[in-house]
Scaffold this active site. Sequence first.
Site, PDB file in Angstrom:
ATOM      1  N   GLY B  68       0.745  -0.993  -0.144  1.00  0.00           N
ATOM      2  CA  GLY B  68       0.015   0.181  -0.138  1.00  0.00           C
ATOM      3  C   GLY B  68       0.692   0.965  -0.287  1.00  0.00           C
ATOM      4  N   THR B  69       1.896   1.160   0.384  1.00  0.00           N
ATOM      5  CA  THR B  69       2.264   2.174   0.943  1.00  0.00           C
ATOM      6  C   THR B  69       3.540   2.719  -0.737  1.00  0.00           C
ATOM      7  OG1 THR B  69       3.545   1.729   3.039  1.00  0.00           O
ATOM      8  CG2 THR B  69       4.815   3.215   1.825  1.00  0.00           C
ATOM      9  N   ASN B 154      -7.812   4.456   9.217  1.00  0.00           N
ATOM     10  CA  ASN B 154      -7.182   3.614   9.524  1.00  0.00           C
ATOM     11  C   ASN B 154      -7.288   3.741  10.974  1.00  0.00           C
ATOM     12  OD1 ASN B 154      -5.409   5.629   8.658  1.00  0.00           O
ATOM     13  ND2 ASN B 154      -4.041   4.785   9.995  1.00  0.00           N
ATOM     14  N   GLN B 182      -7.711   0.764   3.865  1.00  0.00           N
ATOM     15  CA  GLN B 182      -8.432   0.176   4.958  1.00  0.00           C
ATOM     16  C   GLN B 182     -10.404  -0.322   4.625  1.00  0.00           C
ATOM     17  OE1 GLN B 182      -7.689  -1.138   8.305  1.00  0.00           O
ATOM     18  NE2 GLN B 182      -5.792  -0.411   7.768  1.00  0.00           N
ATOM     19  N   GLY B 203      -2.264  -5.590   0.118  1.00  0.00           N
ATOM     20  CA  GLY B 203      -2.717  -6.945   0.422  1.00  0.00           C
ATOM     21  C   GLY B 203      -3.019  -7.433   1.584  1.00  0.00           C
ATOM     22  N   THR B 240      11.165  -6.968 -11.454  1.00  0.00           N
ATOM     23  CA  THR B 240      10.342  -8.156 -11.093  1.00  0.00           C
ATOM     24  C   THR B 240       9.820  -8.647 -10.485  1.00  0.00           C
ATOM     25  OG1 THR B 240      12.752  -8.746 -11.681  1.00  0.00           O
ATOM     26  CG2 THR B 240      10.577 -10.216 -11.381  1.00  0.00           C
ATOM     27  N   CYS B 328       2.745   2.340  12.781  1.00  0.00           N
ATOM     28  CA  CYS B 328       3.579   3.375  12.107  1.00  0.00           C
ATOM     29  C   CYS B 328       3.801   4.086  12.635  1.00  0.00           C
ATOM     30  CB  CYS B 328       2.699   3.883  10.550  1.00  0.00           C
ATOM     31  SG  CYS B 328       2.412   2.402   9.714  1.00  0.00           S
TER      32      CYS B 328
HETATM   33  C1  LIG Z   1      -4.595   3.505   4.806  1.00  0.00           C
HETATM   34  C2  LIG Z   1      -3.919   2.831   4.516  1.00  0.00           C
HETATM   35  N1  LIG Z   1      -2.561   3.592   3.666  1.00  0.00           N
HETATM   36  C3  LIG Z   1      -1.806   3.371   3.764  1.00  0.00           C
HETATM   37  C4  LIG Z   1      -1.191   1.766   4.349  1.00  0.00           C
HETATM   38  C5  LIG Z   1       0.136   1.182   3.973  1.00  0.00           C
HETATM   39  O1  LIG Z   1      -0.052   0.229   3.424  1.00  0.00           O
HETATM   40  P1  LIG Z   1       1.138  -1.538   3.791  1.00  0.00           P
HETATM   41  O2  LIG Z   1       1.245  -1.620   5.129  1.00  0.00           O
HETATM   42  O3  LIG Z   1       0.346  -2.197   2.881  1.00  0.00           O
HETATM   43  O4  LIG Z   1       2.436  -0.095   2.842  1.00  0.00           O
HETATM   44  C6  LIG Z   1      -2.162   1.300   5.390  1.00  0.00           C
HETATM   45  C7  LIG Z   1      -1.076   0.115   6.570  1.00  0.00           C
HETATM   46  O5  LIG Z   1      -0.967   0.486   7.293  1.00  0.00           O
HETATM   47  C8  LIG Z   1      -2.835   2.031   5.535  1.00  0.00           C
HETATM   48  O6  LIG Z   1      -3.921   1.482   6.720  1.00  0.00           O
END
Ligand SMILES: Cc1ncc(COP(=O)(O)O)c(C=O)c1O
Lengths: 358, 395
Positions: B68-69, B154, B182, B203, B240, B328
């Site tokens: 996600g990041t 989140n 989320q 994922g 990859t 985080c």
């Molecule tokens: C709203 C939101 N965006 C982004 C992320 C980041 O995703 P990832 O942990 O897959 O990098 C999170 C996860 O903590 C999230 O809750």
Amino acid sequence: MKVLAALSGGVDSAVAAARMVDQGHDVTAVHLALARNHAGQTGSRGCCTPLDAKDAKRVADVLGIPFYIWDFSERFQEDVIDDFIAEYAAGHTPNPCVRCNEKIKFAAVLEKGIALGFDKIATGHHAQIKLIDGKPQLFRSVDHEKDQSYVLSVLTSEQLASSLFPLGDITKAEVRTEAQARGLLVADKPESYDICFIPDNDTAGWLNKQIIASAGQIIDAESGATITTHQGAHQFTVGQRRGLNLDKSAPDRQARYVVGVDTKTATVLVGPERLLSIKTVSAYQPKWTSGKMAVVGSDVTIQMRAHGAQLPAKITRADDVIEVLLNESTRGVAPGQTLAIYDQDRVIGSGTITATGR
Amino acid sequence: MPYFDHAATTSMVPEVQKLFVEHLTQAANPSSIHNSGRKARAIVEVAREQIGRALKTHPSHIYFTAGGTEADNLAVKGLYWSRQKDKARPRILVSAIEHHAVLDPAHWLEKTSGAIVELIPVNQKGVIDLDELTKLIAKNETDVALIAVMWANNEVGSVQPIEEIVKLANAHQIPLHVDAVQAIGSLEIDLSRINLDSLAISGHKIGAPHATGLLVLRNGFKVDPVLHGGNQEPEVRSGTINTAGAAALGLAVELAVAKQAQHAARLQALRDKLIKEISSLVPDCVVNGDLENRLPGNTHFSFFGASGDSILMLLDQQGIEVSTGSACSAGVAQPSHVLMAMGVDLFHAISSVRITLGTSTTETEVNQLITKLPQAVATARLAGLNVGKKEAVKE
Ligand SMILES: Cc1ncc(COP(=O)(O)O)c(C=O)c1O
């Protein structure tokens, strides 16, 4: 026993926690988040950075104990940082580590730990607690060079009774060897000597940003004559010689020192070394670590700086004010410093220095 | 062990895990031309199509990322950079409650690339203020590089009025990035109905492995890549492709979308019970966020006079796992920017606990929490807040 081990991310607290685990205690690790603003604070400083938090966590993982971060940054700001600034603004020379032990580690954190069901707090300080007649007494570490009993001399006997210093009977070198043997990666982490909340060790520059200084005069303590002006009295400490920038040298060509600071009138007094020499010290806010007040007339040793000299003296007053008379004169003592009183290697108590006399 | 931190991550779905492991054992690079390379490429493309069907968008809109990041970074930085090509558009409008994966890239662009970040305020419930967004756009719609608003938050679980935001952005032809990390699996996401431009999914929040994710990119908007190299996701991302991860993500998205309504209803019932019971058992507590527009599995309390970290520890000691904010921000001392943006005070923020439910959550677990939490709060209250005298007086 349920032990709360404070892990700073450095080697000392890591080995201290490990020793508690070895002794069969139920140990939980906490790392204190103290600094709120991490801007400019990169890398590890042995304390108070995200990297140190990570190191601390890794230590707990290796020891197999739970790990939490407790945010005490509000308290730290108020009780340590704001106090540090206020003391300097008042022309004093505080020791923030003493204040942190007094107000944060062995007060706020300990109280919270006790309320949450812990019996004692264990830290990596180099000092010993021995039971004498059933009462806990604070002693210097066997490693006199690394001894930290001075910064712990503000603890009350109640706080001492709830504290454990597992490293008091070994030297710093032994701590590192032990950390290595235990596979702790912090074994060779460099030591931090500086003030954890001042990013680049530039205390003067940092203070200049915090304190609204008013310019004032630098006066010859003996003649009363104005020598020059300065930009803020808080920048001067009793005993200081460098950075005075006096354009007119003393008549007797002797070096001149700061011998007094009065922030109310923004006056800095300078004079020859002779004027720095003192024989009596007064302190207030006494803390009797030993559980007993010092006895008036008794011979003691005093220490007025972390790792400072141990000076023989006699107690001349001990109530809500402490007064001591030194056997031999000493120099460069500033208000705000902690006066720690020892009976040989045992800490009797301490106070905050308010005045000195010749 | 009762685990109530599903918003941080949730366990892998068994079918997904099986598929993932199966694909892990094969040596094949989806960019290779030979037989096993082609097979691997087919696995990736099947997954892409599977996700396209689930989200109701064309598979060519989907780009695989390592989480996600990365998807958020790619959207924010990539859209920003590509939007500077024909004309300078320095402004980035981003909601004040975005995840750091969106906020930090925006602030980084401000520091390094001349961007101007403008935060879209939220109300006390953590829902963005559409009027404020309208005003921000109206200041000068031609110099906005992008808008970023998450689908659901989140921390406090507040669901944003995405349809209205999409309409606003569409009307001004400003690309809109939506972090749906989320939302997916908990809320209905139908991209045939909602014409958003960019969407991030992770994922591991829906039972796929960690470090898998995707970015949906549509409506002709382009991103400049963040990662340069072999150009495996043409013009968008190099590296990859994680074949097994893509396959696992494909199945996880399909399952999450298929089961969404049923999953949401189940969690919501458990969550409502939890909120009701705790609110009546524990004095002086509030639920943060929006009670109606809320993620079905999210509960976020403030227990006044107790610090969140004390409650977390006391529950953890009994094998019950909750969170004090998003994982985080757990490293350093910082009150949640989400709660701050909602206008709560410091006490309120530090006394908060996030409890998030997920697929594995059972009613028994919820009942265990209901029995243990009141005592934990009472003990934590004795330990007090980690704040100084000034605040204590204010109490
Ligand atoms: C709203 C939101 N965006 C982004 C992320 C980041 O995703 P990832 O942990 O897959 O990098 C999170 C996860 O903590 C999230 O809750």
